[in-house]
Motif scaffolding. Structure first.
Motif, short mmCIF file in Angstrom:
data_model
loop_
_atom_site.label_atom_id
_atom_site.label_comp_id
_atom_site.label_asym_id
_atom_site.label_seq_id
_atom_site.Cartn_x
_atom_site.Cartn_y
_atom_site.Cartn_z
N GLU A 39 0.89 -1.16 0.29
CA GLU A 39 -0.24 -0.01 -0.01
C GLU A 39 0.78 1.06 0.16
OE1 GLU A 39 -3.50 2.26 3.09
OE2 GLU A 39 -2.97 -0.43 3.24
N GLU A 67 2.50 1.85 -3.49
CA GLU A 67 1.49 2.33 -4.42
C GLU A 67 1.82 3.97 -4.01
OE1 GLU A 67 -3.66 1.53 -5.49
OE2 GLU A 67 -2.44 0.04 -4.05
N SER A 68 1.33 4.44 -3.04
CA SER A 68 1.76 5.78 -2.85
C SER A 68 2.82 6.37 -2.90
CB SER A 68 1.43 6.26 -1.49
OG SER A 68 0.38 5.80 -0.91
#
Length: 402
Positions: free
Chosen positions: A317, A320-321
């Motif tokens: 996650e 992904e950022s």
């Protein structure tokens, strides 16, 4: 030149020490504004004229200094690197005048001075030009020193705090037996472990580069490691000082001195913003960002233990950022990006170490460490405020109602 000075610097007895003099009033982080001038002398020597505002090696035997040869262009490209010995053969200063010693917050055992160079005799290192580039290797090692300096100070304080918690009685129990203290110290310890693994990774990347392997990640991790570990060191030291109560604020314990000294790691060899800018410069080469992303993905794919599942998702996650910012780096995101890249890799390294402890010792402590470290998130939330709004808040502030 190397044959003359390297044996002195590496000697086991009566070894020389050396400083590096870059900072001037005109240019600290922005070395391209350096105003020290080099004028040619006799026999290939040069004479330096100018001032160095922050020299933390006033007692050294020699120094490397940036100066601009007369007639050279402006900016950092016009600078050359010079070597000078601080003393002449008769023991007198080599064209140097000490204006004053700095009255610093910490590191008081290391004298730091403002110096005037009035014709100091020097020789160019590797010929004229490329002065900043020639300092790159030294700067990388110095940044790694600052990162590991933060680690060392926190390790010292953490050892004291753990011992103190087992001896100090509060409300009928040792501090170590109070759940609130136990969880607090565990969170600090998780940050310390994150600093350890990132320093080890940086050392490994630097070693690979020094042995002729791909150094793409070495430059990146030198900046990320220094930025993260220096700043984490100050945070952890502040928390640990508080864990001693009033004793942590008393000079004769030595704790305040440790706390003050740790702050310098955020300043020397580049502040957090300077390091974030350096990460942006590195990411201008697409292969740098690609190498970071590929390394995270490769190592995530090697995680196998079921206990790593939640951490794997957390790191995925975070990545992904980060990927959009890595692919299109912008200055307003620089600190968030660099900080996020550092913390994400720290979480990955902690998870790798957790799996190793599980596989070889059936010990789940490392999983707890990784989860504690990642509990507050790995990438800071973005800011959508306009530049004008940020300008108003940063430099004007919100007026209180009358």
């Amino acid at each position: 030149m190397a044959k003359q000075y390297v044996p002195r610097l590496t000697a086991r007895e009566q070894a020389w020490t050396s400083g590096q003099w870059m900072t001037e009033r005109e240019g600290g982080s922005d070395v391209g504004r350096s105003a020290t001038i080099a004028r040619p002398g006799d026999g290939g020597t040069w004479h330096l004229f100018g001032s160095k505002w922050f020299t933390s090696a006033t007692t050294a035997d020699m120094a490397l200094a940036l100066a601009r040869p007369e007639g050279a262009g402006g900016g950092s490209r016009g600078l050359s690197l010079f070597l000078l010995e601080l003393r002449q053969a008769d023991g007198g200063w080599n064209g140097l005048t000490v204006r004053r010693l700095k009255d610093k917050l910490g590191t008081r055992a290391l004298p730091t001075a403002e110096l005037d160079l009035a014709g100091a005799r020097a020789v160019p290192v590797g010929g004229l030009g490329d002065g900043v580039r020639k300092l790159t290797g030294l700067l990388g090692v110095a940044r790694y020193w600052a990162a590991i300096g933060g680690l060392a100070g926190v390790g010292h304080l953490l050892a004291l705090a753990r011992d103190y918690a087992g001896k100090r009685e509060v409300f009928g129990r040792c501090l170590a037996d109070h759940p609130i203290h136990r969880e607090w110290l565990a969170r600090i310890a998780s940050v310390y472990d994150a600093m350890v693994v990132l320093n080890l990774e940086t050392a490994w990347q630097l070693g690979r580069a020094e042995h002729g392997e791909d150094g793409t990640l070495a430059r990146l991790f030198t900046s990320l490691g220094k930025l993260a570990c220096a700043r984490q060191g100050v945070w952890a030291a502040s928390e640990l000082l508080e864990s001693f109560g009033g004793a942590g604020y008393v000079e004769d314990t030595g704790i305040p001195r440790l706390f003050r000294n740790l702050h310098v790691n955020c300043i020397w060899e580049g502040t957090s913003s300077v390091l974030a800018h350096d990460v942006l410069r590195a990411l201008k080469k697409p292969e740098t960002g690609e190498a970071y992303i590929e390394e995270v993905v490769r190592r995530l794919g090697a995680l196998r233990h079921p206990a790593s599942g939640s951490m794997r998702e957390c790191i995925e996650e975070a990545l992904e950022s980060l990927v959009p910012m890595i692919n299109s780096p912008r200055e307003e995101q620089a600190r968030r990006l660099a900080w996020g890249m550092a913390r994400t890799f720290q979480a990955l390294l902690l998870t790798e170490f957790a799996e190793w402890r599980l596989n070889y010792y059936d010990d789940g402590t490392g999983v707890t460490v990784a989860r504690l470290f990642a509990a507050e998130g790995l990438v800071e939330a973005g800011c959508d405020e306009s530049a004008a709004a940020l300008q108003a808040v940063a430099f004007t502030g919100q007026a209180l109602p009358r």
